[in-house]
Structure formats: C-alpha cells, structure tokens
Scaffold this motif. Structure first.
Motif, mmCIF file in Angstrom:
data_model
loop_
_atom_site.group_PDB
_atom_site.id
_atom_site.type_symbol
_atom_site.label_atom_id
_atom_site.label_comp_id
_atom_site.label_asym_id
_atom_site.label_seq_id
_atom_site.Cartn_x
_atom_site.Cartn_y
_atom_site.Cartn_z
ATOM 1 N N GLY A 69 101.534 46.411 38.712
ATOM 2 C CA GLY A 69 102.368 47.259 39.544
ATOM 3 C C GLY A 69 101.748 48.619 39.728
ATOM 4 O O GLY A 69 100.574 48.843 39.424
ATOM 5 N N THR A 70 102.553 49.571 40.214
ATOM 6 C CA THR A 70 102.058 50.913 40.490
ATOM 7 C C THR A 70 103.217 51.903 40.514
ATOM 8 O O THR A 70 104.379 51.507 40.394
ATOM 9 C CB THR A 70 101.287 50.948 41.826
ATOM 10 N N TRP A 71 102.902 53.168 40.662
ATOM 11 C CA TRP A 71 103.881 54.224 40.911
ATOM 12 C C TRP A 71 103.786 54.593 42.384
ATOM 13 O O TRP A 71 102.689 54.745 42.911
ATOM 14 C CB TRP A 71 103.573 55.464 40.064
ATOM 15 N N ASP A 72 104.912 54.743 43.074
ATOM 16 C CA ASP A 72 104.857 55.173 44.473
ATOM 17 C C ASP A 72 104.755 56.691 44.548
ATOM 18 O O ASP A 72 104.776 57.388 43.532
ATOM 19 C CB ASP A 72 106.031 54.614 45.291
ATOM 20 N N THR A 73 104.642 57.220 45.759
ATOM 21 C CA THR A 73 104.442 58.659 45.949
ATOM 22 C C THR A 73 105.655 59.483 45.526
ATOM 23 O O THR A 73 105.543 60.686 45.317
ATOM 24 C CB THR A 73 104.101 58.971 47.415
ATOM 25 N N ASN A 74 106.828 58.855 45.395
ATOM 26 C CA ASN A 74 108.037 59.553 44.961
ATOM 27 C C ASN A 74 108.236 59.492 43.448
ATOM 28 O O ASN A 74 109.265 59.934 42.938
ATOM 29 C CB ASN A 74 109.268 58.982 45.663
ATOM 30 N N GLY A 75 107.278 58.884 42.741
ATOM 31 C CA GLY A 75 107.384 58.792 41.287
ATOM 32 C C GLY A 75 108.226 57.632 40.802
ATOM 33 O O GLY A 75 108.654 57.622 39.656
ATOM 34 N N PRO A 117 104.630 58.479 34.179
ATOM 35 C CA PRO A 117 104.723 58.547 35.640
ATOM 36 C C PRO A 117 103.398 58.956 36.281
ATOM 37 O O PRO A 117 102.707 59.837 35.787
ATOM 38 C CB PRO A 117 105.792 59.616 35.876
ATOM 39 N N SER A 118 103.063 58.272 37.325
ATOM 40 C CA SER A 118 101.853 58.439 38.141
ATOM 41 C C SER A 118 100.586 57.913 37.473
ATOM 42 O O SER A 118 99.498 58.065 38.024
ATOM 43 C CB SER A 118 101.668 59.892 38.603
ATOM 44 N N MET A 119 100.688 57.269 36.307
ATOM 45 C CA MET A 119 99.507 56.674 35.668
ATOM 46 C C MET A 119 99.307 55.283 36.253
ATOM 47 O O MET A 119 99.948 54.320 35.846
ATOM 48 C CB MET A 119 99.683 56.607 34.148
ATOM 49 N N LYS A 120 98.418 55.218 37.250
ATOM 50 C CA LYS A 120 98.174 53.956 37.951
ATOM 51 C C LYS A 120 96.682 53.759 38.142
ATOM 52 O O LYS A 120 95.900 54.718 38.100
ATOM 53 C CB LYS A 120 98.898 53.947 39.287
ATOM 54 N N PHE A 121 96.293 52.495 38.359
ATOM 55 C CA PHE A 121 94.879 52.149 38.448
ATOM 56 C C PHE A 121 94.694 50.976 39.403
ATOM 57 O O PHE A 121 95.521 50.074 39.459
ATOM 58 C CB PHE A 121 94.347 51.784 37.057
#
Length: 126
Positions: A69-75, A117-121
């Motif tokens: 998964g991921t974090w979107d731009t709104n957190g 939050p916002s830790m994505k790869f």
C-alpha cells in the motif's frame, strides 16, 4: 590466584558480549537494499529485475510495520496489494533486516509503513 581467574572470566564474557552485539548489528551486503531510518525510507524507489528480492534494512531502533500500500497526499493510508505483487506484512524491529519478494511480475509496486505517516516506497520491476 582467585583474582586472576576472575579477570580471565570477565575478559572472556566481555569478548562474547562484544561478538554477540557485533553480529546482531551487522548490515547485509549486496544489491537491492532499502534502508529505513526512524520515520522514512532513505530513498523513494528502487528498480529491480523480475525474480529478485529486496532487503529492508532498519538502521535505527525504531520498529516499522511494512505492508502493501501507500500514503496518499492527504496523509491517509491506502492499503492494497497490486496484482502480481508478493504479500508484504512484516514487523521490522530495531536494527533488523527483512527480505521481501521475490517480485516475479514486471510492474510498479508500493509498500509503506503503517505507523509512520508518509513513509512509502516504490518497487519498479522490469
């Protein structure tokens, strides 16, 4: 004589203690390493070949829960596994390493830390 034996035993125990911590803190060598600090991946993405794995390397004591998964731009967390992606659901403790894969399908795949939050790869498989 008793002091001499105690000193030898103490030196032996300290040596074993040092070897134990040196082995626990060792960093794997080789390609496809993805390093993590307290709250982020140290790079945004990696490009690998089909059939390869990546190794998550936690460089700090902070634990991470890594999932598809991921974090979107709104957190907001957006969990989800892309078609062809291996299942990712790992608790990577402090100074630990975790192999992920193999990635047997070409494509772009996302992983993230569910607690930072916002830790994505992004993993790009060619």
């Amino acid at each position: 004589m008793k002091t001499y034996k105690s000193t030898i035993i103490l030196i032996g125990l300290l040596t074993l203690f040092s070897l134990f911590f040196a082995a626990c803190g060792s960093t794997p060598s080789g390609p496809n390493q993805v390093h993590m600090n307290d709250s982020n991946f140290t790079q945004d993405s990696i490009t690998i070949k089909k059939g390869e794995t990546i190794t998550l390397v936690n460089d700090t004591m902070t634990a991470h829960i890594i999932e598809n998964g991921t974090w979107d731009t709104n957190g907001n967390a957006k969990s989800g596994q892309e078609a062809g992606a291996p299942k990712v659901d790992y608790n990577v403790g402090g100074y630990a390493n975790q192999s992920v894969g193999p990635f047997n399908t070409a494509g772009t795949f996302e992983i993230y830390c569910t607690i930072h939050p916002s830790m994505k790869f992004t993993i790009i498989v060619q």
